[in-house]
Design a protein around this motif. Sequence first.
Motif: not given
Lengths: 269, 296
Positions: B45, B52, B267, A119-120, A123-124, B36, B47
Amino acid sequence: MDNQPSRLTAIALAFMAVIWVSPFSWLILNAFNPLSTGQLEIPKAFGFDNFGLAVSGNAGRQFFNSIIIAAGTATLSVVVGISAAYPLSRLRIPGRNAFLWTLVLLRMLPSAGVLVPLYFAAQRSGLLNQLGVIVALTILNLPFTLLLLKNFFDTVPIELEEAAYVEGASLLQIVTKIVLPMSRAGIAVVWFFSFTGAWNEFLLPLIFARVQDAFPMSVGLYAAFGQQGAINYGFLTAFSILYAAPAIGVYFLLRRNMNTGFAGVGVKG
Amino acid sequence: MKNQANPWLTGNLFVLALGMLPAAILIGALLYFTAWAFAFSFTDLALVGKKSVEWSWVGLENFERLFTRRGFLESLWTTVIFVFFSAIVGQSVLGFLLAATLRGTQSTIRSVVEVCIMLGWLLPDIVAAFLWSATTSQTGLINQLIVVPLGFPPINFINSYALLVVTIANIWKGTAWSYLLFSAALDSVSREVVEAAKVDGATPFQRIWLVQLPIIRPHIATNMLFITIWTFTYFPLIFAMTGGGPGRQTETLAVFLYNQSFSRGNLGFGSAISVAMLLIVGVLSLFYLRLLREPK
């Protein structure tokens, strides 16, 4: 085995088949009933109005979104998979076994586990859209695709390729004229699994797609039946049938290939 | 694998390497995301909001929370029950029984039953969830056909027996896979062996238990491996039917992960849950792979 099928077994099996399909009764009774109320009842009217609703507007758009995501993922997986699986199957690359074991491990990875980083990253890079869903699903799909395709390529006898080379065929010709046709069943299976997997996929598009007209049908259906209140059951059931039809249809189209290919899935593990 | 003398390959190494590149990049990305997920599990972290952007390392705090706060252990238990009854008991046993029974029947009965089971398997998860919500609702099929005619008041099954309903729905949905796999496996058992056992006076039950089952043992292990992992991480059906509720009765780990990460936005904690799931799945896989390799 040759023991006579007893009448009792046949009745038990028939009974089971009826139980198995019985939940569909509600779906069909409501979908073809323009005055549907979501109750399980014999409809007093009959018509296709619900299907008309289910192919127009947002709903119709979601159908195309699903097609794009599923066909895109399946095709991308198969193309990327084939171009890597053939060298993996034929060349003795240093570290190949380690790589294959990594694939086996990655394939066991629950996709929910990498959801947050995925997701990250999307998004980036501005990929919280359909292309992002296609790429993400392909990434998650690839270990499975690669292993399966490699197994199928392994079964193509290398002597045939030698013979073709002696006759003057190029690498491209060898691959497209010999290897691919001979592993057609395997490729069909891989394509089918990727297609239905992506067609059914719910979690990724749920997180990636933020606006209604970007939803695929899975998320669209969930959003529609999650809203309590005045639910239009006729529309929802018709929409469900339209959503389920391609996944079922593709299977029966590829069925003959599936049965050949399926044995490979099971045994090779 | 003697390929050093295959000129169409050795002469085109560059092309072949180029062909492998996209797959290598994508697999690399998957590895990177996995790394990650591990890294995130040591952070706070979120959302949305301040955390965030300005997250910080919190060491093992997330993992401590797994065991000290309510939620994770309950979810793990729910998941174990769900996996055990729907996958191992339901799908496997039913799939095997069907495969063994259908081998001896006419091809028409066989295809009809096969198609019926396949329909459940091919149906998209969300449609299946929708269908089973309707079937078990207060005006649904089960109530209209069984409960009410027997003189009981209609039952709202999803409210009263949520875990049972999702378990049955999952058996309904997943049995076809086990059936197909066992069907293919039984095809690989040679007829002679079964015939020989029959001549020696083995009963049908003995033929299955003592002859066929040991032969298809690798298939059983493979099947267990697949369905356990799938069911363990299965999300859409439960989420769409109950959302984890009522209360937390059906909150399996996958639903718990989603709720924590994307509904509550934790998260970091969510990543710790996924790391825990990865470890559990890894241990289970090793267990089944051992079973697969062990000599008879």
